[in-house]
Enzyme design. Structure first.
Site, mmCIF file in Angstrom:
data_model
loop_
_atom_site.group_PDB
_atom_site.id
_atom_site.type_symbol
_atom_site.label_atom_id
_atom_site.label_comp_id
_atom_site.label_asym_id
_atom_site.label_seq_id
_atom_site.Cartn_x
_atom_site.Cartn_y
_atom_site.Cartn_z
ATOM 1 N N LYS A 113 48.135 45.744 49.118
ATOM 2 C CA LYS A 113 48.541 44.592 48.302
ATOM 3 C C LYS A 113 49.664 44.986 47.344
ATOM 4 O O LYS A 113 50.574 44.198 47.090
ATOM 5 C CB LYS A 113 47.357 44.031 47.517
ATOM 6 C CG LYS A 113 46.351 43.288 48.384
ATOM 7 C CD LYS A 113 45.344 42.554 47.517
ATOM 8 C CE LYS A 113 44.289 41.849 48.341
ATOM 9 N NZ LYS A 113 43.268 41.197 47.513
ATOM 10 N N LYS A 199 44.639 41.851 60.791
ATOM 11 C CA LYS A 199 43.491 40.950 60.580
ATOM 12 C C LYS A 199 43.967 39.562 60.143
ATOM 13 O O LYS A 199 45.017 39.424 59.506
ATOM 14 C CB LYS A 199 42.494 41.546 59.588
ATOM 15 C CG LYS A 199 42.988 41.622 58.182
ATOM 16 C CD LYS A 199 41.840 41.950 57.225
ATOM 17 C CE LYS A 199 42.401 41.859 55.810
ATOM 18 N NZ LYS A 199 41.478 41.895 54.742
ATOM 19 N N LYS A 202 44.207 35.301 54.466
ATOM 20 C CA LYS A 202 44.688 34.171 53.671
ATOM 21 C C LYS A 202 46.097 34.424 53.174
ATOM 22 O O LYS A 202 46.820 33.490 52.864
ATOM 23 C CB LYS A 202 43.802 33.991 52.430
ATOM 24 C CG LYS A 202 42.452 33.422 52.698
ATOM 25 C CD LYS A 202 41.683 33.398 51.382
ATOM 26 C CE LYS A 202 40.233 33.066 51.604
ATOM 27 N NZ LYS A 202 39.412 33.391 50.431
#
Ligand code: AMP
Ligand code: TRP
Length: 336
Positions: A113, A199, A202
């Site tokens: 992230k 994966k 969102k």
């Protein structure tokens, strides 16, 4: 002896997708009768990356309503909002002070992230797993059902619990319960529709990469029609050269309730032209009851508010109890 406890949560950032559903929530629903469950909407985690204050409250309602629509049963489970129980923030602070910095710097999700965000990484993003540990440890959770991607965070939670007990308790009288993960093998990793090696997430900028639980049928059909495939004839599981094929067959199996063997017998001779409409139809049918129930719940705001009010009360009772125990072990002067 009472039932063992379960705690899990999802962030209110956007709506849920098939990965969240098959990797986490289906598992919650399946096991809920056997445990005493706490499911929270982790809104404090939602601000660890830049967020929109205008949509946070509504997104929180959406996730809570989806929990109910997916089959979370209030006879077995408590649904609440993380920020409504202030003990989460408070325990996170206390645990911060016993967690070595380099444990957090090692976290894969933080590194991923942080890389995406460049300059603008907050301390909160680094601290995210300690808050998650607080969520879990406040409820003396025995089991934590999550998708595969959360495994490292659960190991960290265990390490923090063990370290706390080592430093501030005795082996005979541990203060914090050490939890176990509960990761099922099927559905634990649902992959993106546009890249079978990543994966479903969102935060993927392309909405075509995921199927959201609230997508209307036309959109589901469009996404499946456009999803990435390969030019090889026939369909098969577990061929490392064909990650998309493995993922789409897996989704079909999970959504239709068929075993791998049944899926293979049905689909091995099919081409994509035949399989894709089948997958679309199965997905639309599987999501239809959830979407109908979701709408009913969202139309009854008073009901949803009462669920969350009651949830807060139940959660708070347990959480405050644990927090008091932890503070006592740390030597705090109790308030008069
Ligand atoms: P998040 O959306 O990051 O709050 O994740 C909520 C839950 O969904 C966690 O238990 C995750 O492990 C699970 N999850 C998220 N993405 C996937 C995925 N692609 N496959 C399986 N589980 C997932
Ligand atoms: N970090 C989890 C995720 O992104 C969400 C989460 C926060 C969680 N607190 C939790 C999951 C406690 C299980 C238990 O998926």
């Amino acid at each position: 002896m009472g039932k063992q406890r379960v705690l899990s949560g999802v962030q209110p950032t956007g709506n849920l997708h098939l990965g969240n559903y098959l990797g986490a929530i289906c598992n919650w629903v399946e096991i809920q009768e056997n445990y005493e469950n706490f499911f929270c909407v982790v809104d404090l985690h939602a601000i660890t990356v830049p967020h929109n204050p205008k949509t946070l409250a509504q997104d929180t309602y959406t996730i809570a309503a989806l929990y109910l629509a997916c089959g979370i049963d209030l006879n077995h489970s408590t649904i609440f909002v993380q920020s409504h129980v202030t003990a989460h923030s408070e325990l996170a602070w206390l645990l911060n002070c016993i967690t070595p910095l380099n444990w957090l710097e090692r976290m894969i999700q933080f590194k991923e992230k942080a890389l995406k965000q460049g300059e603008n990484v907050s301390v909160g993003l680094l601290d995210y797993p300690v808050l998650m540990a607080a969520d879990i440890l406040l409820y003396d959770a025995d089991r934590v059902p999550v998708g595969e991607d959360q495994k490292q965070h659960l190991e960290l939670t265990r390490d923090i619990a063990i370290r706390f007990n080592d430093q501030f308790a005795t082996p005979e009288n541990p203060v914090i319960k050490v939890p176990d993960p509960l990761i099922r093998t099927e559905g634990a990793r649902v992959m993106s529709l546009t890249d079978g090696t990543r994966k479903m997430s969102k935060s993927d900028p392309s909405d075509l990469s995921r199927i959201n639980l609230l997508d209307p049928p036309e959109l589901i059909e469009k996404k499946i029609k456009r999803c990435k495939t390969d030019p090889i004839r026939g369909l098969e599981f577990d061929n490392p050269e064909r990650p998309e094929c493995n993922n789409l067959l897996g989704l079909y199996g999970l959504l239709s309730g068929k075993t791998k063997q049944e899926v293979i017998e049905e689909c091995q001779e099919m081409g994509w032209g035949k399989f894709k409409p089948l997958l679309s139809e199965t997905t639309v049918e599987a999501l239809k009851p959830i979407q109908i129930k979701y709408q009913e719940i969202m139309d009854d705001q008073d009901y949803l508010n009462s669920v969350l009010r009651e949830g807060k009360e139940k959660a708070e009772t347990v959480a405050n109890h644990t927090l008091a125990r932890v503070k006592e072990a740390l030597g705090y002067l109790a308030p008069f």
